[in-house]
Design a protein around this motif. Sequence first.
Motif, PDB file in Angstrom:
ATOM      1  N   TRP A 350       0.819  -1.489  -0.114  1.00  0.00           N
ATOM      2  CA  TRP A 350       0.567   0.126  -0.155  1.00  0.00           C
ATOM      3  C   TRP A 350       0.522   1.157   0.061  1.00  0.00           C
ATOM      4  CZ3 TRP A 350      -4.281   2.596  -0.628  1.00  0.00           C
ATOM      5  CH2 TRP A 350      -4.534   3.462  -0.105  1.00  0.00           C
ATOM      6  N   HIS A 351       2.150   0.854   0.512  1.00  0.00           N
ATOM      7  CA  HIS A 351       3.004   2.398   0.907  1.00  0.00           C
ATOM      8  C   HIS A 351       3.565   2.846  -0.937  1.00  0.00           C
ATOM      9  CE1 HIS A 351       1.937   4.034   4.845  1.00  0.00           C
ATOM     10  NE2 HIS A 351       1.663   2.504   5.042  1.00  0.00           N
ATOM     11  N   ARG A 352       3.645   1.708  -0.320  1.00  0.00           N
ATOM     12  CA  ARG A 352       4.654   1.921  -2.259  1.00  0.00           C
ATOM     13  C   ARG A 352       3.891   2.059  -2.918  1.00  0.00           C
ATOM     14  NH1 ARG A 352       6.647  -3.833  -0.569  1.00  0.00           N
ATOM     15  NH2 ARG A 352       5.062  -4.588  -2.233  1.00  0.00           N
ATOM     16  N   ALA A 353       2.572   1.886  -3.178  1.00  0.00           N
ATOM     17  CA  ALA A 353       1.413   2.319  -4.118  1.00  0.00           C
ATOM     18  C   ALA A 353       1.467   3.975  -3.945  1.00  0.00           C
ATOM     19  CB  ALA A 353       0.185   1.837  -3.721  1.00  0.00           C
ATOM     20  N   LEU A 354       1.328   3.671  -2.530  1.00  0.00           N
ATOM     21  CA  LEU A 354       1.556   4.970  -3.064  1.00  0.00           C
ATOM     22  C   LEU A 354       2.803   6.917  -2.742  1.00  0.00           C
ATOM     23  CD1 LEU A 354      -0.682   6.053   0.630  1.00  0.00           C
ATOM     24  CD2 LEU A 354      -1.849   6.157  -1.529  1.00  0.00           C
ATOM     25  N   ALA A 355       3.517   5.761  -3.125  1.00  0.00           N
ATOM     26  CA  ALA A 355       4.978   6.215  -3.566  1.00  0.00           C
ATOM     27  C   ALA A 355       5.503   6.129  -4.877  1.00  0.00           C
ATOM     28  CB  ALA A 355       5.952   5.542  -2.665  1.00  0.00           C
ATOM     29  N   ALA A 356       4.111   5.349  -5.593  1.00  0.00           N
ATOM     30  CA  ALA A 356       4.587   5.061  -6.623  1.00  0.00           C
ATOM     31  C   ALA A 356       5.230   6.538  -7.447  1.00  0.00           C
ATOM     32  CB  ALA A 356       3.757   4.356  -7.771  1.00  0.00           C
ATOM     33  N   ALA A 357       5.815   6.661  -8.877  1.00  0.00           N
ATOM     34  CA  ALA A 357       6.171   7.905  -9.004  1.00  0.00           C
ATOM     35  C   ALA A 357       5.929   7.350 -11.175  1.00  0.00           C
ATOM     36  CB  ALA A 357       7.654   8.487  -9.289  1.00  0.00           C
ATOM     37  N   ARG A 358       5.430   6.649 -11.297  1.00  0.00           N
ATOM     38  CA  ARG A 358       4.762   6.249 -12.228  1.00  0.00           C
ATOM     39  C   ARG A 358       3.648   4.293 -12.590  1.00  0.00           C
ATOM     40  NH1 ARG A 358       9.714   4.816 -12.153  1.00  0.00           N
ATOM     41  NH2 ARG A 358      10.660   6.889 -12.918  1.00  0.00           N
ATOM     42  N   PRO A 359       2.929   4.866 -13.800  1.00  0.00           N
ATOM     43  CA  PRO A 359       2.149   3.741 -13.441  1.00  0.00           C
ATOM     44  C   PRO A 359       2.759   2.274 -12.906  1.00  0.00           C
ATOM     45  CG  PRO A 359       1.459   4.734 -15.353  1.00  0.00           C
ATOM     46  CD  PRO A 359       3.009   5.159 -14.582  1.00  0.00           C
ATOM     47  N   ASP A 360       2.476   1.053 -12.191  1.00  0.00           N
ATOM     48  CA  ASP A 360       2.764  -0.410 -11.623  1.00  0.00           C
ATOM     49  C   ASP A 360       1.457  -1.179 -11.366  1.00  0.00           C
ATOM     50  OD1 ASP A 360       4.198  -2.361  -9.850  1.00  0.00           O
ATOM     51  OD2 ASP A 360       5.602  -0.921  -9.724  1.00  0.00           O
ATOM     52  N   GLU A 361       1.140  -1.012 -12.930  1.00  0.00           N
ATOM     53  CA  GLU A 361       1.002  -2.975 -12.852  1.00  0.00           C
ATOM     54  C   GLU A 361       1.083  -4.391 -11.896  1.00  0.00           C
ATOM     55  OE1 GLU A 361      -2.798  -5.186 -13.355  1.00  0.00           O
ATOM     56  OE2 GLU A 361      -2.034  -2.804 -13.969  1.00  0.00           O
ATOM     57  N   PRO A 362       1.703  -4.343 -11.612  1.00  0.00           N
ATOM     58  CA  PRO A 362       2.497  -5.336 -10.666  1.00  0.00           C
ATOM     59  C   PRO A 362       1.443  -4.672  -9.365  1.00  0.00           C
ATOM     60  CG  PRO A 362       4.062  -5.540 -12.052  1.00  0.00           C
ATOM     61  CD  PRO A 362       3.518  -4.143 -13.180  1.00  0.00           C
ATOM     62  N   LEU A 363       2.046  -3.376  -8.933  1.00  0.00           N
ATOM     63  CA  LEU A 363       1.875  -3.170  -7.697  1.00  0.00           C
ATOM     64  C   LEU A 363      -0.082  -3.141  -7.467  1.00  0.00           C
ATOM     65  CD1 LEU A 363       3.216  -2.564  -5.007  1.00  0.00           C
ATOM     66  CD2 LEU A 363       3.602   0.088  -5.564  1.00  0.00           C
ATOM     67  N   ALA A 364      -0.398  -2.737  -8.055  1.00  0.00           N
ATOM     68  CA  ALA A 364      -1.243  -2.552  -8.589  1.00  0.00           C
ATOM     69  C   ALA A 364      -2.034  -3.582  -8.377  1.00  0.00           C
ATOM     70  CB  ALA A 364      -2.237  -1.723 -10.106  1.00  0.00           C
ATOM     71  N   ALA A 365      -1.831  -4.531  -9.134  1.00  0.00           N
ATOM     72  CA  ALA A 365      -2.648  -5.678  -9.031  1.00  0.00           C
ATOM     73  C   ALA A 365      -2.513  -6.111  -7.297  1.00  0.00           C
ATOM     74  CB  ALA A 365      -1.800  -7.309  -9.950  1.00  0.00           C
TER      75      ALA A 365
END
Length: 508
Positions: A350-365
Amino acid sequence: MWEDVKLYGRERERIQVDRVLAAARSGRGSALVLSGDPAIGKTALLRAALDQATGFRVLRCEGIRAESGLDYAALHELLLPVADRLPLLPPAQARALGVVLGLDSGPAEAFLVGAALVRLLTELAAERPLLLIVDEARLVDPESARAIVFAIRRLTAAPVALLVALRDDPADTLWRDLPALRVTGLSDAESRRLLAERYGPLGALRLSRILTLAAGNPLALLELPGVVGDLAGTAPEPMTLGPGVRAAFQERVTALPAAVRVLLTVAATETRGVLGIVTTAAAALGVDSEAWEYATAAGLLAVSDGRVERTHALLCAAVHEAATVAECRAAQLAVAAALTESGDADLGAWHRALAAARPDEPLAAALTARAADTRQGPMAAAAMLRQAAAISPDPERAGERLAAAGRFAWAGGDIASAHGLLDRATARLGPERAAVAARGLAGLLEFVAGEPERASRLLLRDAELVDPATAANLRIDAERARWVAGHAVLDLDPTEMTGREGISRFHT
């Protein structure tokens, strides 16, 4: 009457201000320094006092940063309206105040200025009671502050009242010898009354989050409903402030040591306040024991029983908002790493998703999978799916996640968020695909917040698109909508209504 000014609560402050004004009316001089946090309501109390000061002559000034280094700048503002009264004074005193007002040249001798101020205020107060107002006193130049304090301490037998608004602790300022009153936050009851009168009903989770963060600060209570969404507090993410509160705390944030700002940013990021996580994440960003000592000694953080409490939540949030994007991202990643190390990889995602600087499908999944965990609760799941959509590279996948988030928000009873999420999903998917992803949410929303006739049509439309089990429930809901619209006889098996997420959850 105090009721002429819209103040919430403040009985203690009203009593003390009334005493100062009453003393002046009875011929006695007195003063009161109102101190407290930025935007806590000190200026509002001064404005309210002005409305109570019927029959008073009022002189006022306000500290301004650009003028805080100019000798007697505030006293100049205070006395300019009565510059024509200088001839009432002995020549030497008139010249001293003439220098302050720019009417004479030469140096201004501090004692003579103070003595002249005493004489002038005495002459003015002989005509009618006099009220002096000094706002933003922390920015008043030292010479003016000394002269005003010098005078008011010698006017105890004259009808002169002084009210001062000060952000700092008076004990550390030139105003320390005057009576002071700390202005604190509104009570929970008054905070709720303010919000109810200004904004009407708010969702329980949203209301709780606003009350916790504002801690009774009136400006925060007025601004936060405009920036805090209905999903706020349902998943661990930092709070957003309004522009007024942000500006009010800017100076205090800037004055904090850099390491303390990093620590508070981490504390605002790890909203649960788990000491081990905050400590590990802060250490990874270079925070040392001195920063912890400063934060706890200043009353910004409190540490006990394995938890870190943000005792000044507004300042903590202001520090987080003042941080750069890179600094916020570093804090999120440090918290994510600490969580993963502690064995909570899901929350770390969750926190990595909030920090994501660009689209990231594995993290979204990964975040989508976490949302499916029924232990999260529907509102937390909605927030996670919303964030998963934010980092989805495929707009259609983003739309599906937004639609699912809307259905979870509906299940959690948050109609406003469900509406907004469904609208965003429909913009990406179109109405039919959004209907499938949201499982007929459009008709359910229309029933509770629109026209039952149209709700019935939407529910029947969507029943043709979704899976059989959902379709059966939607048709039952369509029949209820038609009954409400007056077009059918309601004849439903009560057992069919048990445990459903349809209209029956909100209408019985």
